[in-house]
Design a protein around this motif. Structure first.
Motif, mmCIF file in Angstrom:
data_model
loop_
_atom_site.group_PDB
_atom_site.id
_atom_site.type_symbol
_atom_site.label_atom_id
_atom_site.label_comp_id
_atom_site.label_asym_id
_atom_site.label_seq_id
_atom_site.Cartn_x
_atom_site.Cartn_y
_atom_site.Cartn_z
ATOM 1 N N CYS A 41 0.868 -1.180 0.000
ATOM 2 C CA CYS A 41 0.000 0.000 0.000
ATOM 3 C C CYS A 41 0.902 1.227 0.000
ATOM 4 C CB CYS A 41 -0.944 0.018 1.212
ATOM 5 S SG CYS A 41 -0.102 0.191 2.797
ATOM 6 N N GLN A 42 0.326 2.359 -0.278
ATOM 7 C CA GLN A 42 1.077 3.607 -0.285
ATOM 8 C C GLN A 42 0.374 4.653 0.562
ATOM 9 O OE1 GLN A 42 4.106 4.412 -1.652
ATOM 10 N NE2 GLN A 42 4.233 2.211 -2.024
ATOM 11 N N GLU A 43 1.040 5.125 1.595
ATOM 12 C CA GLU A 43 0.625 6.249 2.425
ATOM 13 C C GLU A 43 -0.834 6.181 2.865
ATOM 14 O OE1 GLU A 43 1.904 9.873 0.581
ATOM 15 O OE2 GLU A 43 4.008 9.329 0.776
ATOM 16 N N GLN A 44 -1.166 5.101 3.555
ATOM 17 C CA GLN A 44 -2.524 4.932 4.095
ATOM 18 C C GLN A 44 -2.544 5.350 5.561
ATOM 19 O OE1 GLN A 44 -5.255 3.945 2.261
ATOM 20 N NE2 GLN A 44 -3.831 4.149 0.561
ATOM 21 N N CYS A 76 -4.198 -1.432 4.232
ATOM 22 C CA CYS A 76 -2.922 -1.945 3.735
ATOM 23 C C CYS A 76 -2.918 -3.462 3.696
ATOM 24 C CB CYS A 76 -1.779 -1.461 4.633
ATOM 25 S SG CYS A 76 -1.408 0.282 4.447
ATOM 26 N N THR A 132 7.537 -2.542 5.935
ATOM 27 C CA THR A 132 6.502 -1.611 6.376
ATOM 28 C C THR A 132 7.193 -0.328 6.809
ATOM 29 O OG1 THR A 132 5.081 -3.396 7.157
ATOM 30 C CG2 THR A 132 4.618 -1.201 8.006
ATOM 31 N N SER A 150 3.050 2.722 4.652
ATOM 32 C CA SER A 150 3.310 2.188 3.318
ATOM 33 C C SER A 150 3.919 0.801 3.490
ATOM 34 C CB SER A 150 4.281 3.079 2.542
ATOM 35 O OG SER A 150 3.729 4.354 2.335
ATOM 36 N N LYS A 151 3.527 -0.130 2.624
ATOM 37 C CA LYS A 151 4.068 -1.488 2.655
ATOM 38 C C LYS A 151 4.497 -1.859 1.254
ATOM 39 C CE LYS A 151 1.153 -3.033 6.460
ATOM 40 N NZ LYS A 151 0.217 -4.072 6.924
#
Length: 127
Positions: A26-29, A35, A50, A67-68
């Motif tokens: 994921c990006q910037e959650q 995520c 992470t 972010s992952k």
């Protein structure tokens, strides 16, 4: 039939590289619940990463974005710049970055969930 499934399951659990390496991405959650998208990593990727950035505006109420990703290396573990900080955790097992903590309990939990899902799929398809 059941003996075949048990044998297959044992083989999958014993041979780690028999299936693609996967991580949550994921990006910037703002929440970890956003995520949980699973991605198959590139062959060179060996880590699930992470990154948690503290972008808070108030000292008593920090705001984080998560972010992952898959990565061939484990990035620097932490950095601090002005009022922001960055925390990085890396792990080397498939789907081990479910909550950003690389503990044995989370790894076993995720692996168990994956095994149960595979068994349910096999029975649902009538294999």
């Amino acid at each position: 039939m059941k003996t075949t499934l048990v044998t297959l399951l044992a083989a999958v659990l014993c041979v780690e590289q028999a299936y693609p390496f996967m991580c949550y991405v994921c990006q910037e959650q703002e929440s970890n619940k956003n995520c949980l998208t699973i991605s198959i990593c590139a062959e060179k990727d060996k880590y699930c990463v992470t990154v948690r950035n503290n972008i808070g505006t108030k000292p008593n109420k920090p705001k984080y974005v998560i972010s992952k990703m898959c990565s061939p290396t484990c990035p620097a573990t932490s950095q601090q710049q002005n009022q922001t900080s960055r925390s990085v955790s890396c792990c080397e097992k498939p789907l081990c970055n479910v909550n950003g903590v690389s503990s044995k309990q989370s790894r076993y939990g995720v692996m168990s969930l994956g095994v149960l899902t595979a068994i349910a799929y096999i029975f649902a398809c009538g294999l």
